[in-house]
Design an enzyme around this catalytic site. Sequence first.
Site, PDB file in Angstrom:
ATOM      1  N   PHE A  30       0.812  -1.223   0.000  1.00 36.76           N
ATOM      2  CA  PHE A  30       0.000   0.000   0.000  1.00 36.76           C
ATOM      3  C   PHE A  30       0.846   1.275   0.000  1.00 36.76           C
ATOM      4  O   PHE A  30       0.326   2.344   0.275  1.00 36.76           O
ATOM      5  CB  PHE A  30      -0.942  -0.008   1.212  1.00 36.76           C
ATOM      6  CG  PHE A  30      -1.992  -1.072   1.122  1.00 36.76           C
ATOM      7  CD1 PHE A  30      -3.187  -0.841   0.450  1.00 36.76           C
ATOM      8  CD2 PHE A  30      -1.781  -2.327   1.681  1.00 36.76           C
ATOM      9  CE1 PHE A  30      -4.151  -1.837   0.340  1.00 36.76           C
ATOM     10  CE2 PHE A  30      -2.741  -3.326   1.578  1.00 36.76           C
ATOM     11  CZ  PHE A  30      -3.930  -3.082   0.904  1.00 36.76           C
ATOM     12  N   CYS A  45      -0.547   2.721 -10.667  1.00 34.96           N
ATOM     13  CA  CYS A  45      -1.512   1.887  -9.936  1.00 34.96           C
ATOM     14  C   CYS A  45      -2.971   2.173 -10.267  1.00 34.96           C
ATOM     15  O   CYS A  45      -3.655   1.309 -10.809  1.00 34.96           O
ATOM     16  CB  CYS A  45      -1.271   2.028  -8.441  1.00 34.96           C
ATOM     17  SG  CYS A  45       0.310   1.331  -7.951  1.00 34.96           S
TER      18      CYS A  45
HETATM   19  N1  LIG Z   1       4.535   1.590  -7.745  1.00 31.47           N
HETATM   20  C1  LIG Z   1       3.717   1.640  -6.724  1.00 31.47           C
HETATM   21  O1  LIG Z   1       3.519   2.691  -6.108  1.00 31.47           O
HETATM   22  C2  LIG Z   1       2.992   0.402  -6.262  1.00 31.47           C
HETATM   23  C3  LIG Z   1       2.337   0.433  -5.015  1.00 31.47           C
HETATM   24  C4  LIG Z   1       1.692  -0.718  -4.590  1.00 31.47           C
HETATM   25  C5  LIG Z   1       1.662  -1.844  -5.399  1.00 31.47           C
HETATM   26  N2  LIG Z   1       2.275  -1.821  -6.623  1.00 31.47           N
HETATM   27  C6  LIG Z   1       2.260  -3.062  -7.411  1.00 31.47           C
HETATM   28  O2  LIG Z   1       3.513  -3.721  -7.265  1.00 31.47           O
HETATM   29  C7  LIG Z   1       3.881  -4.395  -8.484  1.00 31.47           C
HETATM   30  C8  LIG Z   1       5.224  -3.879  -8.947  1.00 31.47           C
HETATM   31  O3  LIG Z   1       5.091  -2.507  -9.259  1.00 31.47           O
HETATM   32  P1  LIG Z   1       6.354  -1.566  -9.500  1.00 31.47           P
HETATM   33  O4  LIG Z   1       5.852  -0.192  -9.676  1.00 31.47           O
HETATM   34  O5  LIG Z   1       7.371  -1.866  -8.481  1.00 31.47           O
HETATM   35  O6  LIG Z   1       6.847  -2.166 -10.915  1.00 31.47           O
HETATM   36  P2  LIG Z   1       8.165  -1.820 -11.731  1.00 31.47           P
HETATM   37  O7  LIG Z   1       7.794  -1.907 -13.150  1.00 31.47           O
HETATM   38  O8  LIG Z   1       8.767  -0.549 -11.189  1.00 31.47           O
HETATM   39  O9  LIG Z   1       9.174  -3.010 -11.350  1.00 31.47           O
HETATM   40  C9  LIG Z   1       9.007  -4.322 -11.728  1.00 31.47           C
HETATM   41  C10 LIG Z   1      10.391  -4.959 -11.800  1.00 31.47           C
HETATM   42  O10 LIG Z   1      10.256  -6.362 -11.981  1.00 31.47           O
HETATM   43  C11 LIG Z   1      11.322  -6.791 -12.811  1.00 31.47           C
HETATM   44  N3  LIG Z   1      11.028  -8.118 -13.357  1.00 31.47           N
HETATM   45  C12 LIG Z   1      10.186  -8.470 -14.364  1.00 31.47           C
HETATM   46  N4  LIG Z   1      10.216  -9.803 -14.550  1.00 31.47           N
HETATM   47  C13 LIG Z   1      11.079 -10.309 -13.652  1.00 31.47           C
HETATM   48  C14 LIG Z   1      11.536 -11.620 -13.350  1.00 31.47           C
HETATM   49  N5  LIG Z   1      11.111 -12.687 -14.033  1.00 31.47           N
HETATM   50  N6  LIG Z   1      12.431 -11.777 -12.351  1.00 31.47           N
HETATM   51  C15 LIG Z   1      12.897 -10.706 -11.667  1.00 31.47           C
HETATM   52  N7  LIG Z   1      12.504  -9.454 -11.917  1.00 31.47           N
HETATM   53  C16 LIG Z   1      11.607  -9.246 -12.891  1.00 31.47           C
HETATM   54  C17 LIG Z   1      11.449  -5.694 -13.837  1.00 31.47           C
HETATM   55  O11 LIG Z   1      12.694  -5.722 -14.505  1.00 31.47           O
HETATM   56  C18 LIG Z   1      11.252  -4.461 -12.953  1.00 31.47           C
HETATM   57  O12 LIG Z   1      12.490  -3.987 -12.459  1.00 31.47           O
HETATM   58  C19 LIG Z   1       2.738  -4.113  -9.463  1.00 31.47           C
HETATM   59  O13 LIG Z   1       1.827  -5.164  -9.400  1.00 31.47           O
HETATM   60  C20 LIG Z   1       2.107  -2.847  -8.899  1.00 31.47           C
HETATM   61  O14 LIG Z   1       0.749  -2.721  -9.251  1.00 31.47           O
HETATM   62  C21 LIG Z   1       2.961  -0.739  -7.062  1.00 31.47           C
END
Ligand SMILES: NC(=O)c1ccc[n+]([C@@H]2O[C@H](COP(=O)([O-])OP(=O)(O)OC[C@H]3O[C@@H](n4cnc5c(N)ncnc54)[C@H](O)[C@@H]3O)[C@@H](O)[C@H]2O)c1
Length: 443
Positions: free
Chosen positions: A155, A266
């Site tokens: 969150f 998000c």
């Molecule tokens: N950004 C936010 O504020 C936020 C807040 C809460 C929840 N979320 C959720 O969290 C999740 C991640 O979001 P994010 O913003 O951190 O995404 P992001 O795109 O910033 O990061 C995702 C990372 O995963 C890596 N990745 C992809 N496939 C992979 C694999 N097979 N092995 C290892 N690494 C791999 C990518 O290279 C990337 O660095 C999403 O589901 C998002 O909805 C995001």
Amino acid sequence: MKITMIGTGYVGLVSGACFSEMGSSVTCVDVDDKKIEALKLGILPIYEPGLEAMVQQNHKEGLLHFSTSLEEAMKLSNLYFIAVGTPPGEDGSADLKYVLKVASEIGKNLETYAVIVDKSTVPVGTADKVRDAVQKELDLRGVDIDFDVVSNPEFLKEGAALADFMKPDRIIVGADTEKARKLMQRVYAPFSRNRDKLLFMSVRDAEMTKYTANSMLATKISFMNEIAAICERLGVDVENVRKGIGSDSRIGYSFIYPGCGYGGSCFPKDIKALIRTSVDCGLEPGVLNAVEERNTEQKRILPEKIGSRLGKDLSGFCFGVWGLAFKPGTDDMREASSIVLIESLVQAGAVVKAYDPVAMEEAKKVFPREMFDQGSLVLTDQPYDALDRADAMVLVTEWKTFRQPDFEMMKEIMRSPLIFDGRNQYDPQMVKEAGFEYFGIGR
Ligand SMILES: NC(=O)c1ccc[n+]([C@@H]2O[C@H](COP(=O)([O-])OP(=O)(O)OC[C@H]3O[C@@H](n4cnc5c(N)ncnc54)[C@H](O)[C@@H]3O)[C@@H](O)[C@H]2O)c1
């Protein structure tokens, strides 16, 4: 405790850093080798206040490690957090290909009992898919290894991510076995010292909780944007209405600011995904559809206001845009309102000069190369350089540094005194007294 964080993006890096800050030994894994190499050198892929120092310090102390090898990292722990992206698929549903790829990888390398935690935002039923993907690999290997899949949605808010993670309002844990619950309780114990923050529920309940939270917040924003549109027609100042309703403790002040639309990684994708989930289970989600439609419309509100005042053909006009990130405190430009605005102005023939305190590098990746090459979009080093000889100032992101502008200087350097305030940051009366024409949202 020993933790493997798979996916070192916004969520993975913040979570990994915060767990290590509390003394756990964390290995952050990512498939992006450039990102991992940079992190080993203390160079961060994102801007988040306080994160760089925390990452560098814990890396130096040997608590935070970075690797591209999931196989190696898995040997070091029995707690695997999946924090990879879940972007929207073509039909709006959350694309689970990255999550399920990781699940298969885990299945290929699992040696002993482990808890696999879905931290990514994933639709109801995903934990079952993760379980199946892991089990399929175990079956292929002909091994029988026990494991649990837990849902632990995140969150944190970008821009305040460290505080949110270190001092969470609640920690949602969907777990179906006592063994998994105990491990989750242990790993989160340092974050739950002054009161018990953990809320245990079923895996599916936890998955739904995350989507419901984001949808509720987006609904508040879209609702208020609709009220703003009605206010504008009636000659009512929505800012007074906002204060009037926010003071009601049942409503509260947060997430009722009218503006030029929500963006980020998000809300837009999570609303779309919940709409899809709802349709797939036979329910037309009237409220969610309206939230999404209002937001799409809202992102067009600044170009429309500019068009109404200056005409549809903007050839020869120059606009100074303040703010590119989807919100203050981050360099994240995913689904930012600034993108819709700038593309629309450039398409209408205008030149845009833009400034953001931290998102300039990101902007270079987001907008097409030709825009820069043709001089339609210029990024400036200083906020007032963006307003030099501009026909209007357009505020898109409400960074604190934009709150108290130097109107005198602006009048001297701008070609015409026009302000389009996409976040209702300025008092219209004050702006008018300073000699500017003012356009806000719903006022
Ligand atoms: N950004 C936010 O504020 C936020 C807040 C809460 C929840 N979320 C959720 O969290 C999740 C991640 O979001 P994010 O913003 O951190 O995404 P992001 O795109 O910033 O990061 C995702 C990372 O995963 C890596 N990745 C992809 N496939 C992979 C694999 N097979 N092995 C290892 N690494 C791999 C990518 O290279 C990337 O660095 C999403 O589901 C998002 O909805 C995001």
